[in-house]
Write a protein that holds these residues in place. Structure first.
Motif, PDB file in Angstrom:
ATOM      1  N   LEU A  48       0.824  -1.214   0.000  1.00 18.51           N
ATOM      2  CA  LEU A  48       0.000   0.000   0.000  1.00 18.51           C
ATOM      3  C   LEU A  48       0.857   1.263   0.000  1.00 18.51           C
ATOM      4  O   LEU A  48       0.501   2.258  -0.636  1.00 18.51           O
ATOM      5  CB  LEU A  48      -0.955  -0.003   1.186  1.00 18.51           C
ATOM      6  N   THR A  49       1.975   1.235   0.697  1.00 19.87           N
ATOM      7  CA  THR A  49       2.867   2.399   0.703  1.00 19.87           C
ATOM      8  C   THR A  49       3.431   2.661  -0.686  1.00 19.87           C
ATOM      9  O   THR A  49       3.420   3.802  -1.171  1.00 19.87           O
ATOM     10  CB  THR A  49       4.024   2.184   1.701  1.00 19.87           C
ATOM     11  N   ILE A  50       3.891   1.607  -1.340  1.00 21.95           N
ATOM     12  CA  ILE A  50       4.458   1.770  -2.682  1.00 21.95           C
ATOM     13  C   ILE A  50       3.367   2.140  -3.686  1.00 21.95           C
ATOM     14  O   ILE A  50       3.584   2.970  -4.570  1.00 21.95           O
ATOM     15  CB  ILE A  50       5.228   0.502  -3.087  1.00 21.95           C
ATOM     16  N   LEU A  51       2.175   1.581  -3.524  1.00 24.53           N
ATOM     17  CA  LEU A  51       1.068   1.940  -4.414  1.00 24.53           C
ATOM     18  C   LEU A  51       0.667   3.399  -4.224  1.00 24.53           C
ATOM     19  O   LEU A  51       0.370   4.104  -5.197  1.00 24.53           O
ATOM     20  CB  LEU A  51      -0.125   1.015  -4.156  1.00 24.53           C
ATOM     21  N   PHE A  52       0.675   3.877  -2.972  1.00 24.89           N
ATOM     22  CA  PHE A  52       0.378   5.284  -2.721  1.00 24.89           C
ATOM     23  C   PHE A  52       1.423   6.182  -3.376  1.00 24.89           C
ATOM     24  O   PHE A  52       1.080   7.204  -3.982  1.00 24.89           O
ATOM     25  CB  PHE A  52       0.319   5.564  -1.209  1.00 24.89           C
ATOM     26  N   ILE A  53       2.695   5.813  -3.267  1.00 26.44           N
ATOM     27  CA  ILE A  53       3.755   6.597  -3.904  1.00 26.44           C
ATOM     28  C   ILE A  53       3.555   6.626  -5.414  1.00 26.44           C
ATOM     29  O   ILE A  53       3.709   7.672  -6.059  1.00 26.44           O
ATOM     30  CB  ILE A  53       5.141   6.036  -3.532  1.00 26.44           C
ATOM     31  N   VAL A 113     -12.117  11.316  -8.808  1.00 19.64           N
ATOM     32  CA  VAL A 113     -11.955   9.866  -8.702  1.00 19.64           C
ATOM     33  C   VAL A 113     -10.485   9.509  -8.499  1.00 19.64           C
ATOM     34  O   VAL A 113     -10.138   8.706  -7.624  1.00 19.64           O
ATOM     35  CB  VAL A 113     -12.518   9.166  -9.965  1.00 19.64           C
ATOM     36  N   PHE A 114      -9.621  10.116  -9.281  1.00 22.15           N
ATOM     37  CA  PHE A 114      -8.189   9.822  -9.198  1.00 22.15           C
ATOM     38  C   PHE A 114      -7.607  10.288  -7.870  1.00 22.15           C
ATOM     39  O   PHE A 114      -6.844   9.572  -7.228  1.00 22.15           O
ATOM     40  CB  PHE A 114      -7.476  10.485 -10.380  1.00 22.15           C
ATOM     41  N   LEU A 115      -7.995  11.496  -7.440  1.00 10.76           N
ATOM     42  CA  LEU A 115      -7.527  11.998  -6.149  1.00 10.76           C
ATOM     43  C   LEU A 115      -8.106  11.178  -5.000  1.00 10.76           C
ATOM     44  O   LEU A 115      -7.420  10.897  -4.018  1.00 10.76           O
ATOM     45  CB  LEU A 115      -7.913  13.471  -5.973  1.00 10.76           C
ATOM     46  N   GLY A 173      -7.413   7.642  -0.645  1.00  7.72           N
ATOM     47  CA  GLY A 173      -7.951   6.433  -0.011  1.00  7.72           C
ATOM     48  C   GLY A 173      -6.874   5.405   0.284  1.00  7.72           C
ATOM     49  O   GLY A 173      -6.877   4.770   1.345  1.00  7.72           O
ATOM     50  N   ILE A 174      -5.929   5.260  -0.620  1.00 14.57           N
ATOM     51  CA  ILE A 174      -4.814   4.331  -0.386  1.00 14.57           C
ATOM     52  C   ILE A 174      -3.964   4.827   0.771  1.00 14.57           C
ATOM     53  O   ILE A 174      -3.559   4.060   1.644  1.00 14.57           O
ATOM     54  CB  ILE A 174      -3.970   4.156  -1.666  1.00 14.57           C
ATOM     55  N   PHE A 233      -5.272   2.536   9.038  1.00 12.11           N
ATOM     56  CA  PHE A 233      -6.087   1.486   9.646  1.00 12.11           C
ATOM     57  C   PHE A 233      -5.226   0.357  10.185  1.00 12.11           C
ATOM     58  O   PHE A 233      -5.571  -0.271  11.171  1.00 12.11           O
ATOM     59  CB  PHE A 233      -7.121   0.952   8.659  1.00 12.11           C
ATOM     60  N   PHE A 234      -4.093   0.094   9.550  1.00 10.79           N
ATOM     61  CA  PHE A 234      -3.175  -0.918  10.071  1.00 10.79           C
ATOM     62  C   PHE A 234      -2.612  -0.467  11.406  1.00 10.79           C
ATOM     63  O   PHE A 234      -2.496  -1.243  12.334  1.00 10.79           O
ATOM     64  CB  PHE A 234      -2.025  -1.169   9.089  1.00 10.79           C
TER      65      PHE A 234
END
Length: 131
Positions: free
Chosen positions: A69-74, A89-91, A96-97, A103-104
């Motif tokens: 999730l961290t790498i996907l957010f980057i 939608v893109f923002l 959201g990511i 939450f973790f």
């Protein structure tokens, strides 16, 4: 992962392996967009062979999902910056990511508080018996 795999260890490990493989592809895309193809290939190979990522993939910890999730957010944030695409939608997907990572942390904090309270209650029970 475990809600999808219905407590199957094999299926959970396969899902974590797929997440880790997709992490390598996301690292490739980030590096390709910023530094070029040859650097992207090297970055993906290093990510694939990085010992900590391989180690966490085999364990049943949430670090695999958090790294992904961290790498996907980057990746998403970099794409927003590069393309200047400010569609809701893109923002929303990018934010959201990023928010999902908290939450973790919240889950870990709640678990540690529950463990701390149960330890306190056990210790107070044993102290009463010895008094």
């Amino acid at each position: 992962v475990y809600s999808v795999s219905e407590n199957s260890i094999l299926l959970a490990r396969i899902l974590k392996a797929l997440i880790s493989a997709y992490t390598c592809l996301v690292v490739f895309n980030i590096t390709l967009r910023n530094f070029g193809e040859s650097t992207a290939k090297i970055a993906a190979i290093i990510t694939m062979l990085y010992p900590n990522l391989v180690y966490y993939c085999g364990l049943h910890l949430k670090e695999t999902e958090m790294i992904f999730l961290t790498i996907l957010f980057i990746d998403r944030a970099d794409q927003v910056i590069k393309t200047k695409n400010l569609s809701p939608v893109f923002l929303g997907l990018t934010v959201g990511i990023g928010v999902s990572l908290f939450f973790f942390r919240l889950e870990r904090t709640m678990d540690s508080e529950k463990n701390h309270i149960s330890k306190l209650s056990r210790n107070s029970g044993t102290n009463m018996k010895t008094s």
